[in-house]
Write a protein that holds these residues in place. Structure first.
Motif, PDB file in Angstrom:
ATOM      1  N   LEU A   1      98.961  15.453  98.494  1.00  0.00           N
ATOM      2  CA  LEU A   1      97.754  16.042  97.925  1.00  0.00           C
ATOM      3  C   LEU A   1      96.681  14.960  97.881  1.00  0.00           C
ATOM      4  CD1 LEU A   1     100.405  16.951  95.927  1.00  0.00           C
ATOM      5  CD2 LEU A   1      98.701  18.658  95.276  1.00  0.00           C
ATOM      6  N   ILE A   2      95.522  15.226  98.462  1.00  0.00           N
ATOM      7  CA  ILE A   2      94.376  14.314  98.380  1.00  0.00           C
ATOM      8  C   ILE A   2      93.426  14.903  97.351  1.00  0.00           C
ATOM      9  CG2 ILE A   2      92.531  13.112  99.602  1.00  0.00           C
ATOM     10  CD1 ILE A   2      94.038  13.568 102.197  1.00  0.00           C
ATOM     11  N   VAL A   3      93.356  14.256  96.187  1.00  0.00           N
ATOM     12  CA  VAL A   3      92.594  14.781  95.051  1.00  0.00           C
ATOM     13  C   VAL A   3      91.903  13.638  94.332  1.00  0.00           C
ATOM     14  CG1 VAL A   3      92.713  16.181  92.963  1.00  0.00           C
ATOM     15  CG2 VAL A   3      94.419  16.516  94.751  1.00  0.00           C
ATOM     16  N   PRO A   4      90.576  13.595  94.301  1.00  0.00           N
ATOM     17  CA  PRO A   4      89.672  14.418  95.104  1.00  0.00           C
ATOM     18  C   PRO A   4      89.579  13.861  96.520  1.00  0.00           C
ATOM     19  CG  PRO A   4      88.402  12.871  93.802  1.00  0.00           C
ATOM     20  CD  PRO A   4      89.846  12.657  93.425  1.00  0.00           C
ATOM     21  N   ALA A   5      89.094  14.695  97.430  1.00  0.00           N
ATOM     22  CA  ALA A   5      88.917  14.270  98.819  1.00  0.00           C
ATOM     23  C   ALA A   5      87.428  14.133  99.117  1.00  0.00           C
ATOM     24  CB  ALA A   5      89.554  15.273  99.774  1.00  0.00           C
ATOM     25  N   SER A   6      87.005  12.940  99.464  1.00  0.00           N
ATOM     26  CA  SER A   6      85.615  12.710  99.846  1.00  0.00           C
ATOM     27  C   SER A   6      85.379  13.219 101.266  1.00  0.00           C
ATOM     28  CB  SER A   6      85.285  11.216  99.775  1.00  0.00           C
ATOM     29  OG  SER A   6      86.039  10.508 100.750  1.00  0.00           O
ATOM     30  N   THR A   7      84.123  13.385 101.629  1.00  0.00           N
ATOM     31  CA  THR A   7      83.821  13.801 103.000  1.00  0.00           C
ATOM     32  C   THR A   7      84.234  12.725 103.995  1.00  0.00           C
ATOM     33  OG1 THR A   7      81.537  13.002 102.749  1.00  0.00           O
ATOM     34  CG2 THR A   7      81.945  15.333 102.316  1.00  0.00           C
ATOM     35  N   ALA A   8      84.205  11.463 103.578  1.00  0.00           N
ATOM     36  CA  ALA A   8      84.660  10.383 104.455  1.00  0.00           C
ATOM     37  C   ALA A   8      86.158  10.489 104.705  1.00  0.00           C
ATOM     38  CB  ALA A   8      84.325   9.025 103.844  1.00  0.00           C
ATOM     39  N   ALA A   9      86.922  10.792 103.648  1.00  0.00           N
ATOM     40  CA  ALA A   9      88.360  10.969 103.815  1.00  0.00           C
ATOM     41  C   ALA A   9      88.658  12.186 104.675  1.00  0.00           C
ATOM     42  CB  ALA A   9      89.039  11.105 102.449  1.00  0.00           C
ATOM     43  N   VAL A  10      87.916  13.271 104.455  1.00  0.00           N
ATOM     44  CA  VAL A  10      88.085  14.482 105.258  1.00  0.00           C
ATOM     45  C   VAL A  10      87.851  14.175 106.736  1.00  0.00           C
ATOM     46  CG1 VAL A  10      87.021  16.717 105.785  1.00  0.00           C
ATOM     47  CG2 VAL A  10      87.570  16.131 103.422  1.00  0.00           C
ATOM     48  N   ALA A  11      86.771  13.459 107.020  1.00  0.00           N
ATOM     49  CA  ALA A  11      86.463  13.116 108.409  1.00  0.00           C
ATOM     50  C   ALA A  11      87.539  12.231 109.001  1.00  0.00           C
ATOM     51  CB  ALA A  11      85.098  12.429 108.486  1.00  0.00           C
ATOM     52  N   GLY A  12      87.979  11.226 108.247  1.00  0.00           N
ATOM     53  CA  GLY A  12      88.992  10.298 108.754  1.00  0.00           C
ATOM     54  C   GLY A  12      90.294  10.992 109.092  1.00  0.00           C
ATOM     55  N   VAL A  13      90.695  11.943 108.233  1.00  0.00           N
ATOM     56  CA  VAL A  13      91.947  12.663 108.484  1.00  0.00           C
ATOM     57  C   VAL A  13      91.773  13.635 109.652  1.00  0.00           C
ATOM     58  CG1 VAL A  13      93.672  14.208 107.501  1.00  0.00           C
ATOM     59  CG2 VAL A  13      92.655  12.415 106.082  1.00  0.00           C
ATOM     60  N   ALA A  14      90.648  14.343 109.686  1.00  0.00           N
ATOM     61  CA  ALA A  14      90.414  15.314 110.749  1.00  0.00           C
ATOM     62  C   ALA A  14      90.361  14.648 112.121  1.00  0.00           C
ATOM     63  CB  ALA A  14      89.119  16.079 110.483  1.00  0.00           C
ATOM     64  N   LEU A  15      89.812  13.423 112.165  1.00  0.00           N
ATOM     65  CA  LEU A  15      89.677  12.710 113.432  1.00  0.00           C
ATOM     66  C   LEU A  15      90.877  11.826 113.734  1.00  0.00           C
ATOM     67  CD1 LEU A  15      85.916  11.694 113.124  1.00  0.00           C
ATOM     68  CD2 LEU A  15      86.880  13.557 114.496  1.00  0.00           C
ATOM     69  N   GLY A  16      91.813  11.722 112.792  1.00  0.00           N
ATOM     70  CA  GLY A  16      92.994  10.898 113.006  1.00  0.00           C
ATOM     71  C   GLY A  16      92.714   9.416 113.035  1.00  0.00           C
ATOM     72  N   LEU A  17      91.761   8.953 112.219  1.00  0.00           N
ATOM     73  CA  LEU A  17      91.352   7.546 112.272  1.00  0.00           C
ATOM     74  C   LEU A  17      92.385   6.605 111.661  1.00  0.00           C
ATOM     75  CD1 LEU A  17      87.554   7.798 111.338  1.00  0.00           C
ATOM     76  CD2 LEU A  17      88.616   7.778 113.604  1.00  0.00           C
ATOM     77  N   SER A  18      93.057   7.037 110.590  1.00  0.00           N
ATOM     78  CA  SER A  18      94.061   6.203 109.907  1.00  0.00           C
ATOM     79  C   SER A  18      93.528   4.813 109.588  1.00  0.00           C
ATOM     80  CB  SER A  18      95.325   6.078 110.775  1.00  0.00           C
ATOM     81  OG  SER A  18      95.955   7.317 110.926  1.00  0.00           O
ATOM     82  N   LYS A  19      92.323   4.764 109.047  1.00  0.00           N
ATOM     83  CA  LYS A  19      91.709   3.461 108.767  1.00  0.00           C
ATOM     84  C   LYS A  19      92.286   2.792 107.521  1.00  0.00           C
ATOM     85  CE  LYS A  19      87.741   4.488 105.817  1.00  0.00           C
ATOM     86  NZ  LYS A  19      86.308   4.235 105.620  1.00  0.00           N
ATOM     87  N   ASP A  20      92.949   3.577 106.656  1.00  0.00           N
ATOM     88  CA  ASP A  20      93.640   3.002 105.503  1.00  0.00           C
ATOM     89  C   ASP A  20      94.907   3.807 105.264  1.00  0.00           C
ATOM     90  OD1 ASP A  20      92.803   5.362 104.329  1.00  0.00           O
ATOM     91  OD2 ASP A  20      91.489   4.425 102.852  1.00  0.00           O
ATOM     92  N   LEU A  21      95.689   3.434 104.261  1.00  0.00           N
ATOM     93  CA  LEU A  21      96.970   4.092 104.036  1.00  0.00           C
ATOM     94  C   LEU A  21      96.792   5.563 103.682  1.00  0.00           C
ATOM     95  CD1 LEU A  21     100.035   3.862 103.872  1.00  0.00           C
ATOM     96  CD2 LEU A  21      99.789   3.179 101.469  1.00  0.00           C
ATOM     97  N   LEU A  22      95.768   5.889 102.916  1.00  0.00           N
ATOM     98  CA  LEU A  22      95.548   7.287 102.547  1.00  0.00           C
ATOM     99  C   LEU A  22      95.394   8.153 103.799  1.00  0.00           C
ATOM    100  CD1 LEU A  22      93.287   8.598  99.705  1.00  0.00           C
ATOM    101  CD2 LEU A  22      93.204   9.664 101.955  1.00  0.00           C
ATOM    102  N   GLN A  23      94.534   7.736 104.715  1.00  0.00           N
ATOM    103  CA  GLN A  23      94.327   8.510 105.935  1.00  0.00           C
ATOM    104  C   GLN A  23      95.571   8.525 106.809  1.00  0.00           C
ATOM    105  OE1 GLN A  23      90.766   7.422 108.057  1.00  0.00           O
ATOM    106  NE2 GLN A  23      89.493   7.469 106.215  1.00  0.00           N
ATOM    107  N   ARG A  24      96.268   7.407 106.867  1.00  0.00           N
ATOM    108  CA  ARG A  24      97.479   7.333 107.683  1.00  0.00           C
ATOM    109  C   ARG A  24      98.550   8.293 107.160  1.00  0.00           C
ATOM    110  NH1 ARG A  24     100.314   7.296 112.194  1.00  0.00           N
ATOM    111  NH2 ARG A  24     102.456   6.566 111.845  1.00  0.00           N
ATOM    112  N   VAL A  25      98.749   8.317 105.838  1.00  0.00           N
ATOM    113  CA  VAL A  25      99.766   9.202 105.272  1.00  0.00           C
ATOM    114  C   VAL A  25      99.395  10.662 105.522  1.00  0.00           C
ATOM    115  CG1 VAL A  25     100.954   9.930 103.169  1.00  0.00           C
ATOM    116  CG2 VAL A  25     100.419   7.517 103.524  1.00  0.00           C
TER     117      VAL A  25
END
Length: 235
Positions: free
Chosen positions: A117-141
């Motif tokens: 669960l990503i709570v809250p999810a920023s638009t930056a986190a949303v973009a990173g996950v949608a694009l598969g950037l995995s720039k930090d552990l949150l996006q990678r997980v």
């Protein structure tokens, strides 16, 4: 620093909670309390940006070396900012991973978790996950959660939403995530800011099938919210 333990020891299968830099740290606290109260194990990832938001919204400086003390203080705080609103949380089932630790357990699909669960999810986190950037552990997980076909809830907290973010949210929906805007309802008879926060947290837990009593559910009776007992904020 966060202690390393062998993944899956004792049959442990946690929910990963990722906290991004969006405003709304009370939503994260309510979800964490709900998971702990339900007896669920939790792996926590707090992004670097979210630390600034947490400091701004609560005055708490979240530190890797003192994460248990800081987390207890955070979870005891009400949505209105008052300290010691909730009893001290039992953190025995909580494991913390630094957002910069890309070798952390949950970064691998072989690490057994129930979902994220990503709570809250920023638009930056949303973009990173949608694009598969995995720039930090949150996006990678989050990326691992999607590729392993595990439940992923994205509680986006932004308004208004532009077309680019909406397209990213559609991408996440198509990938199997639950897009859950941090949008409280009023049919549950809210009388305090905590009630509104708990409604969103409860809907996030509903999305992954975790039982809770965070809000009064709709029973099909018009006017029930106006007639409901209104106990006020937590003691």
């Amino acid at each position: 620093m966060p202690a390393r333990e062998e993944p899956g020891d004792g049959g442990r299968r946690p929910w990963v909670v990722g906290v991004s830099g969006a405003s709304g740290t009370p939503f994260a606290a309510a979800v964490l309390r709900g998971l702990i109260d339900a007896g669920e194990a939790v792996d926590l990832v707090v992004s670097r940006a979210s630390r600034l938001t947490l400091l701004d919204e609560t005055g708490i400086a979240f530190r890797d070396a003192h994460w248990q003390d800081d987390l207890r203080e955070w979870l005891a705080r009400g949505a209105d900012g008052k300290p010691r609103t909730f009893p001290a949380a039992d953190l025995a089932g909580v494991r913390y991973w630094s957002a910069g630790d890309l070798a952390a357990g949950p970064s691998s699909g072989s690490y057994p978790v129930k979902g994220m669960l990503i709570v809250p999810a920023s638009t930056a986190a949303v973009a990173g996950v949608a694009l598969g950037l995995s720039k930090d552990l949150l996006q990678r997980v989050a990326s691992v959660t999607l590729k392993e076909r595990r439940p992923l809830v994205v509680a986006v907290r932004e308004t208004p939403l532009n077309g680019q973010t909406l397209r990213h949210l559609v991408t996440l929906d198509e990938a199997g995530a639950v897009v859950l805007p941090a949008s409280p309802a009023f049919y549950a008879g809210a009388t305090h800011i905590q009630d509104l926060v708990d409604f969103v947290a409860g809907r996030a837990l509903d999305a992954v099938g975790v039982p809770h009593t965070l809000y009064r559910r709709w029973a099909g009776e018009l006017g029930s919210a106006a007639r409901a007992d209104r106990p006020g904020p937590p003691a």
